[in-house]
Scaffold this motif. Sequence first.
Motif, PDB file in Angstrom:
ATOM      1  N   ASN A   1      55.174  61.339  45.433  1.00  0.00           N
ATOM      2  CA  ASN A   1      55.993  62.407  44.858  1.00  0.00           C
ATOM      3  C   ASN A   1      57.254  61.868  44.215  1.00  0.00           C
ATOM      4  O   ASN A   1      57.827  62.501  43.326  1.00  0.00           O
ATOM      5  N   GLU A   2      57.701  60.685  44.673  1.00  0.00           N
ATOM      6  CA  GLU A   2      58.914  60.089  44.112  1.00  0.00           C
ATOM      7  C   GLU A   2      58.718  59.652  42.668  1.00  0.00           C
ATOM      8  O   GLU A   2      59.693  59.564  41.913  1.00  0.00           O
ATOM      9  N   ASN A   3      57.498  59.344  42.293  1.00  0.00           N
ATOM     10  CA  ASN A   3      57.260  58.990  40.885  1.00  0.00           C
ATOM     11  C   ASN A   3      56.382  60.030  40.191  1.00  0.00           C
ATOM     12  O   ASN A   3      55.526  59.716  39.380  1.00  0.00           O
ATOM     13  N   ASP A   4      56.610  61.304  40.597  1.00  0.00           N
ATOM     14  CA  ASP A   4      56.106  62.481  39.859  1.00  0.00           C
ATOM     15  C   ASP A   4      54.624  62.801  40.071  1.00  0.00           C
ATOM     16  O   ASP A   4      53.985  63.403  39.208  1.00  0.00           O
ATOM     17  N   ARG A   5      54.075  62.454  41.239  1.00  0.00           N
ATOM     18  CA  ARG A   5      52.704  62.876  41.513  1.00  0.00           C
ATOM     19  C   ARG A   5      52.598  64.398  41.599  1.00  0.00           C
ATOM     20  O   ARG A   5      51.544  64.985  41.305  1.00  0.00           O
ATOM     21  N   HIS A   6      53.710  65.069  41.986  1.00  0.00           N
ATOM     22  CA  HIS A   6      53.680  66.530  42.147  1.00  0.00           C
ATOM     23  C   HIS A   6      53.468  67.259  40.818  1.00  0.00           C
ATOM     24  O   HIS A   6      53.185  68.461  40.819  1.00  0.00           O
ATOM     25  N   LEU A   7      53.611  66.538  39.694  1.00  0.00           N
ATOM     26  CA  LEU A   7      53.359  67.174  38.400  1.00  0.00           C
ATOM     27  C   LEU A   7      51.867  67.280  38.092  1.00  0.00           C
ATOM     28  O   LEU A   7      51.465  68.012  37.186  1.00  0.00           O
ATOM     29  N   LEU A   8      51.031  66.545  38.849  1.00  0.00           N
ATOM     30  CA  LEU A   8      49.586  66.650  38.680  1.00  0.00           C
ATOM     31  C   LEU A   8      49.086  67.943  39.323  1.00  0.00           C
ATOM     32  O   LEU A   8      49.718  68.497  40.217  1.00  0.00           O
ATOM     33  N   THR A   9      47.928  68.409  38.894  1.00  0.00           N
ATOM     34  CA  THR A   9      47.333  69.617  39.450  1.00  0.00           C
ATOM     35  C   THR A   9      46.570  69.275  40.713  1.00  0.00           C
ATOM     36  O   THR A   9      45.587  68.516  40.681  1.00  0.00           O
ATOM     37  N   ALA A  10      47.018  69.845  41.850  1.00  0.00           N
ATOM     38  CA  ALA A  10      46.406  69.547  43.146  1.00  0.00           C
ATOM     39  C   ALA A  10      45.184  70.424  43.385  1.00  0.00           C
ATOM     40  O   ALA A  10      45.083  71.544  42.881  1.00  0.00           O
ATOM     41  N   VAL A  11      44.255  69.904  44.197  1.00  0.00           N
ATOM     42  CA  VAL A  11      43.015  70.608  44.542  1.00  0.00           C
ATOM     43  C   VAL A  11      42.872  70.630  46.064  1.00  0.00           C
ATOM     44  O   VAL A  11      43.130  69.623  46.734  1.00  0.00           O
ATOM     45  N   CYS A  12      42.467  71.779  46.601  1.00  0.00           N
ATOM     46  CA  CYS A  12      42.241  71.896  48.039  1.00  0.00           C
ATOM     47  C   CYS A  12      40.956  71.159  48.416  1.00  0.00           C
ATOM     48  O   CYS A  12      39.897  71.446  47.845  1.00  0.00           O
ATOM     49  N   PRO A  13      40.994  70.232  49.380  1.00  0.00           N
ATOM     50  CA  PRO A  13      39.778  69.516  49.778  1.00  0.00           C
ATOM     51  C   PRO A  13      38.824  70.361  50.619  1.00  0.00           C
ATOM     52  O   PRO A  13      37.676  69.987  50.818  1.00  0.00           O
TER      53      PRO A  13
END
Length: 400
Positions: free
Chosen positions: A87-99
């Motif tokens: 998240n520190e290098n912007d992973r939160h900008l990706l679209t997450a999917v529920c496993p």
Amino acid sequence: MLHFFLCLLLILSIPILFLIYSCRRFFMFERAMKSSQKSVICPKCHHIVPLKFFICPNCRRVQKVVPTEKSIFFFQCECGKVLPTTNENDRHLLTAVCPECYNIIGPKAGIHKEIIIPIIGGPSTGKSAFLGAWIVIAQQLFPRKYEMNISFPFPEDKKYVKNCNFLWSRGLKPEKTTVALPNGIGMDVVRQGKSHGLRIYCYDPAGEFFDNTKILKNFVFYDYMDGAIFLIDPFTIKAVRNKFCSQIFQMSSVGFQVSDRDVNDYCDRFINSLKRYHNLKDNQYHYAFCAVVITKTDAFDLDSYIGEKAVSVVMSKNPKLSFNEALNLVCVNFLETGGLGDVLEKLRTHFKEVRCFSVSAFGHMPDLNDDYNPKRVEHPFLWLLSKTGNIKWSGTQNSL
């Protein structure tokens, strides 16, 4: 001789530098893992799931994007796209999917504090109207009163909000919830100038399903809720229903409905579900708060019993009381006089604190072809958010 010592120093420094590099890499990996180990609530399957799977913005494949010892901060997709792993290098900008259910959780998952508020009530208690009124009011309340921006992160929620705004502006009734396990309605509330805020999920399961013990077992949001809103239709009280019997029959022709379910019954089912999820004993309380809300205060002459008229009488005798402190006393007296004191006692036993409110989702009876003007619908939500330390609220009558 100097050359010999320099060579010796160089030889000795190699393992030291390697050790420093290995330790630094280890701590970087640990820090990256900590940054990536975030869990969120899926609004569809209602489970708390780890943030590991994301959609590649280039090829649209679902990839597991987490730090590894070989690649700490970045992951290369099969298509060649380089994706951030923390998240520190912007992973939160990706679209997450529920496993669990493969639902799209969306971008910015995990950056907001999640608040879970289920709405409990039997059929025709007014849950759908109550939630719709809150959605309409919240869009004005947070920017105006708290200088917080409000947005709705999911496409289906945006459609729901648009529909609520349309119905309330034209005085049209919303459709009843018919789904046993509806998606949580999510709203992001962020203070202006900040990137992190609150993601508030409200759940509105159909009242008919509170009779079904098997379905109640799937209400996993009871496991992690921050507060509950327990709705009571005042006309479930026999004395109130008898007093307004003729008016109820007359207004039924324009869609006015009252609940015929025993409040004690669905309260017991709710409490039993709570006990099961939290292994509570009969005298143990849950960490969450509970707002007991009496609906339909716009109907007939109920305002003089549980509305502003009744509150003004109490405040004239006790000027030091805030509006909602006086309202709580009025509502408690109304429920206890109507034979629902044991319901309040059950809720007080199993919740950290219980406060009573009375609201009107429409502001007037459904026979008037006019836009809706909800009354005090925001108060239970503001009280719950203040008790969980997320906003400040003084309990005054006018929140806007």
